[in-house]
Design an enzyme around this catalytic site. Structure first.
Site, PDB file in Angstrom:
ATOM      1  N   LYS A  76      20.352 -40.780 -13.613  1.00 13.38           N
ATOM      2  CA  LYS A  76      19.319 -39.742 -13.442  1.00 13.38           C
ATOM      3  C   LYS A  76      19.217 -38.900 -14.709  1.00 13.38           C
ATOM      4  CE  LYS A  76      17.957 -36.054 -10.241  1.00 13.38           C
ATOM      5  NZ  LYS A  76      18.325 -35.343  -9.005  1.00 13.38           N
ATOM      6  N   SER A  94      14.836 -34.800  -5.663  1.00 13.00           N
ATOM      7  CA  SER A  94      14.579 -34.930  -7.092  1.00 13.00           C
ATOM      8  C   SER A  94      15.097 -36.229  -7.712  1.00 13.00           C
ATOM      9  CB  SER A  94      15.205 -33.747  -7.846  1.00 13.00           C
ATOM     10  OG  SER A  94      16.625 -33.756  -7.722  1.00 13.00           O
ATOM     11  N   SER A 143      18.059 -33.722  -2.466  1.00 11.09           N
ATOM     12  CA  SER A 143      17.528 -34.451  -3.619  1.00 11.09           C
ATOM     13  C   SER A 143      17.982 -35.898  -3.721  1.00 11.09           C
ATOM     14  CB  SER A 143      17.895 -33.722  -4.912  1.00 11.09           C
ATOM     15  OG  SER A 143      17.149 -32.520  -5.015  1.00 11.09           O
TER      16      SER A 143
END
Length: 201
Positions: free
Chosen positions: A80, A155, A179
């Site tokens: 990420k 996210s 997330s």
């Protein structure tokens, strides 16, 4: 045989250890999926294919020499874009860091490398991970793997969407308010949020 990138991580890892598939075959299959799907979905935002293939070659050499293999040996792992990867553009999804090339790996990336994981790419995130949709002004929005013009949530939407389309074998994410959990629900994959304190932030 099914496309290698479609294999669950534990099966791919076992086959690599048994010399039934190679790390190079796995990452080439993932690259093929990336080239096929990422232009439509924008889940992977930074990648160095030459470096990926070199990492895979080194993994295969360890297998051929009979060395002890880590838990993630030869698997393609997406990181990420909140987590820093040495020599790979890492932006936090923010224009403030749009040209940032880290000189060091974050601890989670170091741990993945130590277990034999191949750092395959960076996955999209909203700016600083703040948002329930995965979009930012550096890379734009990540689509949903089932319908590209819908959201993958956030996210960790880039990680979840890339996993869903077999562009990577595993991925990292972060989660304070859903997330990890929301994107995996939107993308049809599995995510795990460990208890606070079990994994370094």
């Amino acid at each position: 045989m099914t496309q290698i990138s479609n294999l669950p991580a534990h099966k791919a890892r076992n086959l690599i250890g048994q010399k039934k598939i190679s790390s190079i075959e796995l990452v080439k299959s993932c690259i093929e999926q990336y080239e096929k799907h990422n232009p439509n979905i924008n889940a992977i935002v930074a990648i160095d294919q030459k470096d990926i293939l070199e990492q895979a070659k080194q993994c295969d050499e360890k297998v051929s020499k009979g060395e002890t293999l880590g838990l993630l040996h030869g698997l393609a792992v997406g990181i990420k874009d909140l987590q820093m990867v040495k020599n790979l553009r890492s932006t936090y999804g923010s224009l403030l860091f749009k040209n940032h090339i880290p000189k060091h790996d974050d601890n989670i990336v170091k741990n993945i490398r130590e277990e034999g994981g191949i750092i395959f790419c960076k996955t999209n995130t909203p700016e600083f991970g703040a948002g329930a949709n995965t979009k930012n002004r550096v890379y734009g929005a990540t689509g949903n793997p089932f319908q590209f013009d819908l959201t993958s949530a956030g996210s960790s939407g880039g990680s979840a969407a890339a996993l869903s389309l077999n562009m990577i074998t595993l991925a990292t994410g972060t989660d304070y308010g859903g997330s990890l959990r929301t994107p995996v629900g939107f993308s049809g994959v599995q995510g795990f949020r460990p208890s606070p304190g079990m994994v370094p932030s």
